[in-house]
Design a protein around this motif. Sequence first.
Motif, mmCIF file in Angstrom:
data_model
loop_
_atom_site.group_PDB
_atom_site.id
_atom_site.type_symbol
_atom_site.label_atom_id
_atom_site.label_comp_id
_atom_site.label_asym_id
_atom_site.label_seq_id
_atom_site.Cartn_x
_atom_site.Cartn_y
_atom_site.Cartn_z
ATOM 1 N N ASP A 196 44.479 54.975 46.004
ATOM 2 C CA ASP A 196 45.817 55.205 45.436
ATOM 3 C C ASP A 196 46.893 54.442 46.188
ATOM 4 N N ARG A 197 46.596 54.021 47.415
ATOM 5 C CA ARG A 197 47.579 53.314 48.235
ATOM 6 C C ARG A 197 47.627 51.822 47.932
ATOM 7 N N ARG A 198 46.603 51.315 47.256
ATOM 8 C CA ARG A 198 46.525 49.870 47.014
ATOM 9 C C ARG A 198 47.595 49.418 46.032
ATOM 10 N N LEU A 199 48.239 48.322 46.349
ATOM 11 C CA LEU A 199 49.227 47.715 45.459
ATOM 12 C C LEU A 199 48.503 46.786 44.496
ATOM 13 N N ASP A 200 48.556 47.131 43.221
ATOM 14 C CA ASP A 200 47.911 46.345 42.176
ATOM 15 C C ASP A 200 48.989 45.508 41.499
ATOM 16 N N TRP A 201 48.956 44.202 41.725
ATOM 17 C CA TRP A 201 50.021 43.331 41.236
ATOM 18 C C TRP A 201 50.034 43.213 39.720
ATOM 19 N N ASN A 202 49.034 43.772 39.052
ATOM 20 C CA ASN A 202 49.024 43.797 37.595
ATOM 21 C C ASN A 202 49.827 44.974 37.038
ATOM 22 N N GLU A 203 50.457 45.736 37.933
ATOM 23 C CA GLU A 203 51.383 46.789 37.516
ATOM 24 C C GLU A 203 52.816 46.255 37.596
ATOM 25 N N PRO A 204 53.759 46.860 36.877
ATOM 26 C CA PRO A 204 55.162 46.432 36.945
ATOM 27 C C PRO A 204 55.759 46.704 38.326
ATOM 28 N N ALA A 205 56.750 45.909 38.691
ATOM 29 C CA ALA A 205 57.374 46.039 40.011
ATOM 30 C C ALA A 205 57.920 47.450 40.273
ATOM 31 N N PRO A 206 58.617 48.102 39.320
ATOM 32 C CA PRO A 206 59.120 49.449 39.620
ATOM 33 C C PRO A 206 58.001 50.443 39.944
ATOM 34 N N VAL A 207 56.846 50.296 39.292
ATOM 35 C CA VAL A 207 55.714 51.179 39.578
ATOM 36 C C VAL A 207 55.215 50.951 40.999
ATOM 37 N N LEU A 208 55.174 49.696 41.413
ATOM 38 C CA LEU A 208 54.729 49.374 42.768
ATOM 39 C C LEU A 208 55.709 49.877 43.821
ATOM 40 N N VAL A 209 56.998 49.779 43.528
ATOM 41 C CA VAL A 209 58.002 50.303 44.457
ATOM 42 C C VAL A 209 57.822 51.807 44.617
#
Length: 281
Positions: free
Chosen positions: A182-195
């Motif tokens: 759950d901690r991994r940043l998946d760059w295929n998600e939108p930027a606000p979701v990653l933030v």
Amino acid sequence: MGVVTRVPRPGRRGQGPAPTPVAEAARTLGLPLAEVETVKSGPGFEAFAAAAPDVLAVVAYGEILPAGVLNVPTIAPVNVHFSLLPLLRGASPVQTALLLGMDETGVTTIRMDAGMDTGPILRRREEPISEDDDAGSLGGRLARIGGELLVETVDDLSAGRVTPVPQDDTRATFAPKLGPADRRLDWNEPAPVLVNRVRAFSPDPGATATFRGKALKVLRARAVEGSGQPGAILEVDEDGFVVATAEGGFRPLEVAPAGGRRMSAADFARGHRPARGERLE
């Protein structure tokens, strides 16, 4: 009065067993303390039952307690939960509220039953979530509110001033236990979701990406304009760098390289010199 908490567990990086913060506070305050594996049976249950409590107060204990334990207190078993129940029942209400980008949460006290955060509501208090909140800042505020609300709840129970209100199960949502995936940043998600993912896992253990084959924790970030191949560095400037996502750009503000200290993204960029077009995984 007595305090029950889990036995010390090994610390990070091979450190010796460390007591829980609850145990440390109990010792500082001179309160009777039992460090046990469980209160469901054995020495833990015996120590708990011997205390003959009027009220059992449970905060983030991590076990669903059976009826045999819940029936011991003469007034009530009370749980302090960091959400506005029935929303976000489960193990990660603070982190999940941030992951979902919610703008409000709160604290609820319930009379415990055999379910997971399903007991009738005793007291609740709302708390706004700001854009700058992370799990540390929001959790700290909710902990302070929870302490106040627990005292208020116990006082009201002892005076007969509170009527338990059943939860509306049709409105229930779930906050599951979160792990490394759950901690991994998946760059295929939108930027606000990653933030929001960064906020949910900061300050510890931190959201993670991979840069040049090594782990990079991202501890603070914001969404900016930008487009490109997800994971590619779009620009490098005096403030750090911007990474492309499925929608928008992702600018880290504070990071911690593998084995390193927390630092600004600008300091990281000066030391590691990321290049435009280079990828984060």
